[in-house]
Design a protein around this motif. Sequence first.
Motif, PDB file in Angstrom:
ATOM      1  N   LEU A   4      -3.158  -4.426 -16.121  1.00 32.95           N
ATOM      2  CA  LEU A   4      -3.873  -3.156 -15.354  1.00 32.95           C
ATOM      3  C   LEU A   4      -3.964  -3.216 -13.887  1.00 32.95           C
ATOM      4  N   ALA A   5      -4.373  -4.626 -13.795  1.00 34.50           N
ATOM      5  CA  ALA A   5      -4.494  -4.753 -12.206  1.00 34.50           C
ATOM      6  C   ALA A   5      -3.523  -4.907 -11.775  1.00 34.50           C
ATOM      7  N   THR A   6      -2.035  -4.996 -12.117  1.00 38.87           N
ATOM      8  CA  THR A   6      -0.809  -5.635 -11.851  1.00 38.87           C
ATOM      9  C   THR A   6      -0.545  -4.166 -10.975  1.00 38.87           C
ATOM     10  N   MET A   7      -0.492  -2.737 -12.104  1.00 39.20           N
ATOM     11  CA  MET A   7      -0.237  -1.988 -12.077  1.00 39.20           C
ATOM     12  C   MET A   7      -0.893  -1.476 -11.022  1.00 39.20           C
ATOM     13  N   VAL A   8      -2.455  -1.819 -10.834  1.00 38.12           N
ATOM     14  CA  VAL A   8      -3.229  -0.281  -9.748  1.00 38.12           C
ATOM     15  C   VAL A   8      -2.854  -1.405  -8.321  1.00 38.12           C
ATOM     16  N   ALA A   9      -2.668  -2.612  -8.323  1.00 34.24           N
ATOM     17  CA  ALA A   9      -1.347  -2.972  -7.026  1.00 34.24           C
ATOM     18  C   ALA A   9      -0.461  -2.677  -6.675  1.00 34.24           C
ATOM     19  N   ARG A  10       0.072  -2.172  -7.728  1.00 31.02           N
ATOM     20  CA  ARG A  10       1.856  -1.092  -7.419  1.00 31.02           C
ATOM     21  C   ARG A  10       1.396  -0.334  -7.272  1.00 31.02           C
ATOM     22  N   LEU A  11       0.384   0.315  -7.264  1.00 30.24           N
ATOM     23  CA  LEU A  11       0.468   1.978  -7.218  1.00 30.24           C
ATOM     24  C   LEU A  11       0.409   2.165  -5.853  1.00 30.24           C
ATOM     25  N   LEU A  12      -0.734   0.982  -5.625  1.00 31.69           N
ATOM     26  CA  LEU A  12      -1.498   1.273  -3.665  1.00 31.69           C
ATOM     27  C   LEU A  12      -0.566   0.865  -3.119  1.00 31.69           C
ATOM     28  N   GLU A  13       0.618   0.541  -3.454  1.00 29.30           N
ATOM     29  CA  GLU A  13       1.332   0.102  -2.633  1.00 29.30           C
ATOM     30  C   GLU A  13       1.745   0.374  -1.033  1.00 29.30           C
ATOM     31  N   GLY A  14       1.129   0.825  -0.077  1.00 31.25           N
ATOM     32  CA  GLY A  14       1.131   0.836   1.583  1.00 31.25           C
ATOM     33  C   GLY A  14       0.026   1.859   1.538  1.00 31.25           C
ATOM     34  N   ALA A  15      -1.330   2.295   0.639  1.00 39.05           N
ATOM     35  CA  ALA A  15      -1.761   3.005   0.540  1.00 39.05           C
ATOM     36  C   ALA A  15      -2.773   2.199   1.781  1.00 39.05           C
ATOM     37  N   PRO A  16      -3.039   1.063   1.358  1.00 39.26           N
ATOM     38  CA  PRO A  16      -4.622   0.322   2.156  1.00 39.26           C
ATOM     39  C   PRO A  16      -4.537   0.879   3.895  1.00 39.26           C
ATOM     40  N   ALA A  17      -2.805   0.716   4.416  1.00 44.90           N
ATOM     41  CA  ALA A  17      -2.145   1.375   5.587  1.00 44.90           C
ATOM     42  C   ALA A  17      -2.574   2.445   6.014  1.00 44.90           C
ATOM     43  N   THR A  18      -2.259   3.059   5.313  1.00 47.90           N
ATOM     44  CA  THR A  18      -1.746   4.520   5.866  1.00 47.90           C
ATOM     45  C   THR A  18      -3.448   5.633   5.783  1.00 47.90           C
ATOM     46  N   THR A  19      -4.374   4.753   4.461  1.00 48.03           N
ATOM     47  CA  THR A  19      -5.634   5.206   4.593  1.00 48.03           C
ATOM     48  C   THR A  19      -6.442   5.152   5.616  1.00 48.03           C
ATOM     49  N   MET A  20      -6.256   3.365   6.272  1.00 51.39           N
ATOM     50  CA  MET A  20      -7.027   3.008   6.753  1.00 51.39           C
ATOM     51  C   MET A  20      -6.946   4.067   8.145  1.00 51.39           C
ATOM     52  N   ALA A  21      -6.188   4.159   8.394  1.00 54.64           N
ATOM     53  CA  ALA A  21      -5.531   4.091   9.894  1.00 54.64           C
ATOM     54  C   ALA A  21      -6.361   5.792   9.520  1.00 54.64           C
ATOM     55  N   GLU A  22      -6.197   7.006   8.301  1.00 60.02           N
ATOM     56  CA  GLU A  22      -6.241   7.921   8.615  1.00 60.02           C
ATOM     57  C   GLU A  22      -8.247   7.467   8.683  1.00 60.02           C
ATOM     58  N   ALA A  23      -8.400   6.649   8.153  1.00 60.79           N
ATOM     59  CA  ALA A  23      -9.959   6.143   8.569  1.00 60.79           C
ATOM     60  C   ALA A  23     -10.904   6.546  10.038  1.00 60.79           C
ATOM     61  N   VAL A  24     -10.344   5.663  10.705  1.00 55.40           N
ATOM     62  CA  VAL A  24     -10.786   5.946  12.146  1.00 55.40           C
ATOM     63  C   VAL A  24     -10.862   7.074  12.714  1.00 55.40           C
ATOM     64  N   LYS A  25     -10.264   7.489  12.000  1.00 55.28           N
ATOM     65  CA  LYS A  25     -10.944   9.113  12.363  1.00 55.28           C
ATOM     66  C   LYS A  25     -11.643   9.599  11.674  1.00 55.28           C
ATOM     67  N   ASP A  26     -11.706  10.009  10.392  1.00 48.89           N
ATOM     68  CA  ASP A  26     -12.783  10.508   9.506  1.00 48.89           C
ATOM     69  C   ASP A  26     -12.529   9.817   8.089  1.00 48.89           C
ATOM     70  N   PRO A  27     -13.134   8.172   8.358  1.00 44.99           N
ATOM     71  CA  PRO A  27     -13.434   7.845   6.896  1.00 44.99           C
ATOM     72  C   PRO A  27     -13.173   8.922   5.706  1.00 44.99           C
ATOM     73  N   ALA A  28     -14.290  10.181   5.557  1.00 47.75           N
ATOM     74  CA  ALA A  28     -14.512  11.092   3.945  1.00 47.75           C
ATOM     75  C   ALA A  28     -13.248  11.093   4.091  1.00 47.75           C
ATOM     76  N   THR A  29     -12.459  12.071   4.961  1.00 44.75           N
ATOM     77  CA  THR A  29     -11.930  12.772   4.556  1.00 44.75           C
ATOM     78  C   THR A  29     -10.148  11.718   4.292  1.00 44.75           C
ATOM     79  N   ALA A  30     -10.127  10.653   4.373  1.00 43.24           N
ATOM     80  CA  ALA A  30      -9.179  10.307   4.227  1.00 43.24           C
ATOM     81  C   ALA A  30      -9.072   9.687   3.016  1.00 43.24           C
ATOM     82  N   ALA A  31     -10.672   9.457   2.934  1.00 43.76           N
ATOM     83  CA  ALA A  31     -10.772   8.501   1.848  1.00 43.76           C
ATOM     84  C   ALA A  31     -10.133  10.276   0.153  1.00 43.76           C
ATOM     85  N   ILE A  32     -10.600  11.082   0.448  1.00 41.32           N
ATOM     86  CA  ILE A  32      -9.885  11.759  -0.227  1.00 41.32           C
ATOM     87  C   ILE A  32      -8.942  12.828  -0.120  1.00 41.32           C
ATOM     88  N   LEU A  33      -8.399  12.465   0.934  1.00 41.51           N
ATOM     89  CA  LEU A  33      -6.978  12.768   0.925  1.00 41.51           C
ATOM     90  C   LEU A  33      -5.956  11.642   0.791  1.00 41.51           C
TER      91      LEU A  33
END
Length: 288
Positions: free
Chosen positions: A73-102
């Motif tokens: 399951l941990a492996t599946m989660v990591a693979r499902l998150l592929e690419g997500a941290p970078a894009t999410t954190m880029a949006e988080a610079v603008k609005d962390p709460a909205t980025a987490a939701i989107l």
Amino acid sequence: MFRHTSLLQFEAKPEKPDALYARKLQELIGGAYGEMTVTMQYLFQGWNCRVEGKYKDLIMDTATEEIGHVEMLATMVARLLEGAPATTMAEAVKDPATAAILGGMDPQQAIISGGGATPSDSQGYPWNGRYVIASGNLLADFRANVAAEAQGRLQTARLYNMTDDPGVKAMLQFNLARDTVHQRQWLAAIEELKADGLESDIAPTALFDEENQEHNNTIWHLSDGPDGNKGGWTTGPEGIEYLMDPQALGGPGVAPPPDPALFATAEPSLGEPGGATSVTSEAGKTKK
């Protein structure tokens, strides 16, 4: 001794990333009925088992398998998150709460675990050792194991219907099958405990002569529902008597007077048997 093999018990490859579903899968890792719970539950049951041989071996075999399920399951989660941290954190610079939701992901998956799974449930609540049941009584424990596997399979089935990803569904089909056989094995082991004379229907097999004989075969009708006495538990040689109009056997549930040093609010009449409370005035005189 445990030895890690760098192969998953079953493949964990999604067809494409899905940060929102990765968060949902966290429930199967660190939820109350997730794989971390059954892993630790079975490990402690096995380590505490005083019956060497088939029962302990079954517990430890299953416990070690569950470690592998956490890894899958941990492996599946990591693979499902592929690419997500970078894009999410880029949006988080603008609005962390909205980025987490989107982004749909648990922000801790990016902030703390670097785009991987965490030992927590789908809401980010940390896994808790209080979920574990390991009493040392095999009958009580095996019944708890059946319940844990049933709840785990139920949650897996719900998550199975929340995705169209063929890779995710294939892994969950495997997990469903293992939850099925684990329920069956614990149910069979319960019957074997009885056949071996180690336990009977009631846990623990003790103090039957000491318990209140008047109240060990009655069900109290204490709800508005009228049909409880129509169940099969009231019939046959082991039928339980249904009391349709049970009466309270104890007196009023009045707490004793509080310790004055605790400053608990209480009626003055609680202070003395006669009803009055002694109070010492500033002048040092006692009055009633």
